[in-house]
Write a protein that holds these residues in place. Sequence first.
Motif, PDB file in Angstrom:
ATOM      1  N   ASN B 133       0.806  -1.227   0.000  1.00 19.78           N
ATOM      2  CA  ASN B 133       0.000   0.000   0.000  1.00 19.78           C
ATOM      3  C   ASN B 133       0.836   1.273   0.000  1.00 19.78           C
ATOM      4  O   ASN B 133       0.358   2.321   0.416  1.00 19.78           O
ATOM      5  N   LYS B 134       2.090   1.184  -0.421  1.00 18.83           N
ATOM      6  CA  LYS B 134       2.891   2.395  -0.575  1.00 18.83           C
ATOM      7  C   LYS B 134       3.365   2.462  -2.020  1.00 18.83           C
ATOM      8  O   LYS B 134       3.668   1.425  -2.614  1.00 18.83           O
ATOM      9  N   GLY B 135       3.395   3.659  -2.554  1.00 20.96           N
ATOM     10  CA  GLY B 135       3.798   3.773  -3.954  1.00 20.96           C
ATOM     11  C   GLY B 135       4.678   4.973  -4.197  1.00 20.96           C
ATOM     12  O   GLY B 135       5.337   5.475  -3.288  1.00 20.96           O
ATOM     13  N   GLY B 136       4.672   5.437  -5.421  1.00 14.73           N
ATOM     14  CA  GLY B 136       5.528   6.542  -5.812  1.00 14.73           C
ATOM     15  C   GLY B 136       5.338   7.792  -4.967  1.00 14.73           C
ATOM     16  O   GLY B 136       6.267   8.573  -4.778  1.00 14.73           O
ATOM     17  N   GLN B 137       4.115   7.985  -4.448  1.00 10.91           N
ATOM     18  CA  GLN B 137       3.875   9.179  -3.633  1.00 10.91           C
ATOM     19  C   GLN B 137       4.532   9.084  -2.265  1.00 10.91           C
ATOM     20  O   GLN B 137       4.647  10.065  -1.550  1.00 10.91           O
ATOM     21  N   ASP B 138       4.929   7.863  -1.871  1.00 10.42           N
ATOM     22  CA  ASP B 138       5.685   7.695  -0.625  1.00 10.42           C
ATOM     23  C   ASP B 138       7.154   7.449  -0.942  1.00 10.42           C
ATOM     24  O   ASP B 138       7.874   6.854  -0.142  1.00 10.42           O
ATOM     25  N   ASP B 139       7.571   7.851  -2.125  1.00 12.16           N
ATOM     26  CA  ASP B 139       8.963   7.705  -2.567  1.00 12.16           C
ATOM     27  C   ASP B 139       9.417   6.261  -2.680  1.00 12.16           C
ATOM     28  O   ASP B 139      10.586   5.961  -2.446  1.00 12.16           O
ATOM     29  N   VAL B 140       8.498   5.388  -3.008  1.00 10.35           N
ATOM     30  CA  VAL B 140       8.906   4.018  -3.319  1.00 10.35           C
ATOM     31  C   VAL B 140       9.459   4.001  -4.737  1.00 10.35           C
ATOM     32  O   VAL B 140       8.882   4.598  -5.639  1.00 10.35           O
ATOM     33  N   ALA B 159       6.561   0.550  -9.330  1.00  4.00           N
ATOM     34  CA  ALA B 159       6.059   1.507  -8.356  1.00  4.00           C
ATOM     35  C   ALA B 159       4.970   2.346  -8.995  1.00  4.00           C
ATOM     36  O   ALA B 159       5.242   3.222  -9.808  1.00  4.00           O
ATOM     37  N   GLY B 160       3.738   2.042  -8.663  1.00  3.36           N
ATOM     38  CA  GLY B 160       2.623   2.859  -9.119  1.00  3.36           C
ATOM     39  C   GLY B 160       2.509   4.074  -8.230  1.00  3.36           C
ATOM     40  O   GLY B 160       3.297   4.237  -7.296  1.00  3.36           O
ATOM     41  N   PRO B 161       1.537   4.952  -8.474  1.00  2.00           N
ATOM     42  CA  PRO B 161       1.413   6.150  -7.644  1.00  2.00           C
ATOM     43  C   PRO B 161       0.964   5.842  -6.214  1.00  2.00           C
ATOM     44  O   PRO B 161       1.439   6.475  -5.274  1.00  2.00           O
ATOM     45  N   LEU B 162       0.065   4.885  -6.043  1.00  2.00           N
ATOM     46  CA  LEU B 162      -0.505   4.627  -4.717  1.00  2.00           C
ATOM     47  C   LEU B 162      -0.187   3.241  -4.194  1.00  2.00           C
ATOM     48  O   LEU B 162      -0.469   2.917  -3.049  1.00  2.00           O
ATOM     49  N   SER B 163       0.350   2.416  -5.038  1.00  6.75           N
ATOM     50  CA  SER B 163       0.691   1.062  -4.620  1.00  6.75           C
ATOM     51  C   SER B 163       1.927   0.624  -5.395  1.00  6.75           C
ATOM     52  O   SER B 163       2.333   1.283  -6.341  1.00  6.75           O
ATOM     53  N   LEU B 263      10.395  -1.502   3.615  1.00  9.18           N
ATOM     54  CA  LEU B 263      11.094  -1.133   2.394  1.00  9.18           C
ATOM     55  C   LEU B 263      12.374  -0.416   2.785  1.00  9.18           C
ATOM     56  O   LEU B 263      12.335   0.553   3.548  1.00  9.18           O
ATOM     57  N   VAL B 264      13.478  -0.894   2.281  1.00 15.68           N
ATOM     58  CA  VAL B 264      14.744  -0.232   2.580  1.00 15.68           C
ATOM     59  C   VAL B 264      14.815   1.030   1.743  1.00 15.68           C
ATOM     60  O   VAL B 264      14.727   0.984   0.524  1.00 15.68           O
TER      61      VAL B 264
END
Lengths: 164, 295
Positions: B133-140, B159-163, B263-264
């Motif tokens: 549940n973390k994606g590009g918006q959380d800097d994944v 890495a999608g925007p939200l997932s 996630l590291v």
Amino acid sequence: MMNNERPAGTGVILVTFVVAALLEVVPLNQTLDWVRPEWMLLVLLYWVLSLPHRIGVLWGFLVGLYLDVLVGATLGQWALSYAFGAYFMLAAYKRMRVFPLLQQSAVVFLLVGSANLVAYLVQESVGRTLYPPFTILYSAAASAVIWRPMCTALRWTQHRFLVR
Amino acid sequence: MYSANPTYRLLIALVLAVVLMALDQRSKWVEPVRYGFGYLTAPVHYLAHLPVDSARWLGRLSETRSNLMESRERLERQVLILEQKVQRLAVLQAENVRLRELLNSSANLDASVLVAEIIGVDPDPNRQELVINKGGQDDVLQGQAVLESQGLIGQVVEAGPLSARVLLITDASHAMSVQVNRNGVRAILAGTGQGSRLRLLYVPDTADIREGDLLVSTGLGQLYPRGYPVARVSRVSHQSGAAFAEIEARPTARLDRVSHVLLVQSMEPVSMPDMAPEPPSGEAGSSQETLPDDE
């Protein structure tokens, strides 16, 4: 006579696809994953069958593209597969409408099977298949079984929300 | 619209799909398409996860007082043990940094981590992937390593925007460099496509790898951080006549039971002068005896 009216209910069609997408990714255990029906393809086939003047190859392509991103497949894998599925249904919808129940399910089995085959070939070519090709028939069979109840549900939806 | 021949449309779809596939496989040009669709697909994953979430929430509501007290006590004990371990860790870490300075190699600092929840698994039995549940918006970012408290899980492949999608180490297309914790023997650990089964590739028959050996990541390939437990050797079989030993391992991470992953976030490139002369893949296993012999 219905075809003379203005198209309506695109939103309802989209909602049915979202529900189908949900059913595609709902977590099941590993055995049940084998017999997960191709929900989105079934919904697509239903709409092609009942509204062939609106829903066709282009819809199939876009819905498939959505599924590609949803399940993380190669972009174009399911898009191509669903375009084929919609195309075959466009070729068969007139006969399909007068077929008895069992025969309809058989046609759905063939359609889903051949669409799955297209997707399998793509997946095979990018090296992401692990199991032999006949495994795609499990979900095709499940789709054929679920076709009739799903049709009933979608027909109710179509009439209730006046989709045409 | 009705009059348009569907065959032409199918041909157009065919061409488009083939172009998309080729671009997706060979380049990064269609990433924006994927990213854009990601805004539409992520909500479906979140929705599909909702029953699990609400069941957990209900379970938390109906927790009895004695149960809570019990778990609190257990956690307190655990914290105590962990704190004691951390005390020793600080000393060891300082020592490690000093020794690394002596060796002129860069100190590998602690990487910061981001906690994510698993919201979906791949429905395709051919692939072993998760959705978090973390994606590009959380800097994944693509390529980030994903861990669990017991060991490595895999890497972010999309890495999608939200997932984001995580490729598990058990996927048949996944392979990574590992070494035996006991003696530093290096090998390639590949997935088999079945959960909880991994294989060590190209290990010579004479290599010193035994059942129960812990395999840790080497950091070669610059993808995974160094020194995280990955798997434990579960079976070693030597076949006479075969060039390589047949070695199976079991991931230390509980891939099928875990609900949260780490996630590291920042990974410093760890320079390892003692391992530099070798390519990360290829014959990592067969060259374990050859220590750096160039220069």
